[in-house]
Scaffold this active site. Sequence first.
Site, short mmCIF file in Angstrom:
data_model
loop_
_atom_site.label_atom_id
_atom_site.label_comp_id
_atom_site.label_asym_id
_atom_site.label_seq_id
_atom_site.Cartn_x
_atom_site.Cartn_y
_atom_site.Cartn_z
N HIS A 135 0.84 -1.21 0.00
CA HIS A 135 0.00 0.00 0.00
C HIS A 135 0.87 1.25 0.00
O HIS A 135 1.94 1.28 0.61
CB HIS A 135 -1.02 0.01 1.16
CG HIS A 135 -0.48 0.23 2.52
ND1 HIS A 135 -0.66 -0.65 3.56
CD2 HIS A 135 0.26 1.26 3.06
CE1 HIS A 135 -0.08 -0.19 4.65
NE2 HIS A 135 0.49 0.98 4.38
N GLU A 140 -5.00 0.41 0.04
CA GLU A 140 -4.76 -1.02 0.23
C GLU A 140 -4.96 -1.74 -1.10
O GLU A 140 -5.54 -1.17 -2.04
CB GLU A 140 -5.75 -1.57 1.28
CG GLU A 140 -5.63 -0.92 2.67
CD GLU A 140 -4.40 -1.39 3.48
OE1 GLU A 140 -3.43 -1.90 2.89
OE2 GLU A 140 -4.44 -1.21 4.72
C1 F6R Z 1 1.65 7.03 6.00
C2 F6R Z 1 1.40 6.23 4.81
C3 F6R Z 1 1.65 4.76 4.77
C4 F6R Z 1 3.01 4.37 5.32
C5 F6R Z 1 3.14 2.85 5.30
C6 F6R Z 1 4.47 2.39 5.86
O1 F6R Z 1 1.33 8.38 5.76
O2 F6R Z 1 0.96 6.79 3.87
O3 F6R Z 1 1.57 4.33 3.43
O4 F6R Z 1 4.01 4.96 4.55
O5 F6R Z 1 2.11 2.28 6.04
O6 F6R Z 1 4.52 2.68 7.21
P1 F6R Z 1 5.90 2.63 8.01
O7 F6R Z 1 6.78 3.63 7.36
O8 F6R Z 1 5.55 2.99 9.42
O9 F6R Z 1 6.41 1.24 7.84
#
Ligand code: F6R
Length: 253
Positions: A135, A140
């Site tokens: 995603h 998703e």
């Molecule tokens: C947050 C977003 C999400 C995150 C993804 C990865 O603004 O858009 O797509 O980039 O869920 O999250 P992390 O970086 O916490 O692994």
Amino acid sequence: MDIIIRKDAQEVGKAAAALVAPFANKGGTLGLATGSSPLSTYKELIRLYEAGEVSFKECQAFLLDEYVGLTRDDENSYFKTIRNEFTDHIDILDDQVFSPDGANPDPHAAAEEYEAMLAAQSVAVQILGIGGNGHIAFNEPTSSLSGLTKVQALHPKTVEDNARFFSSIEEVPTHALTQGLGTLSRAQNIVLVASGEGKAEAIRGTVEGPVSASCPGSILQMHNNVTIVIDEAAASKLENAEYYRLMEQLKLR
Ligand code: F6R
């Protein structure tokens, strides 16, 4: 797509910040992601700001997404998180940082409002992270590849992954407001950052997989100015990693 492979998350942050800084210095509109992935990039941008090498004073910034049901002053809201982790530490004006309104009792109306705000913008550079399931923002798998800002039910894996920020998994909101893949694809430039083995499969699908709603990140293959900045672990499932390393060396500056 340009693929930049670095040793670890810290080096990813340095490389990504170097790509973003020139847009900030021109007063460009920035698109910001939350979560762990961009933290090393924000840390490096803060360092560059403190060193007098970058200024954000003419910039506006737009977040990708927000949890439905969280008010802006909730510690877990992305509105609050981006301030704590980034924008409170640089010279951007606080009222020039925008996000979808997760507290609007009508989330669909909030999505439309945010889309209308973004339609009047030209984002110079969008920073993205990626979920383990591919995603981007909170689009998703099965999200429309041309979709606009919407209300998204979060995948159980996303809820599980994000539970680390909350006291219990039950507190993680089940829905988010998110820019659609069509919305974020309008950015002039995109810099996606990822690190760790947990992102390797999503990176493989994004860079080498077919363009498919099953891996929303793969929509980036349709964009003209994308740089994927990843560490060795996130690059570990790329079939053509050696070629990408060579291409970086051969790139004309
Ligand atoms: C947050 C977003 C999400 C995150 C993804 C990865 O603004 O858009 O797509 O980039 O869920 O999250 P992390 O970086 O916490 O692994």
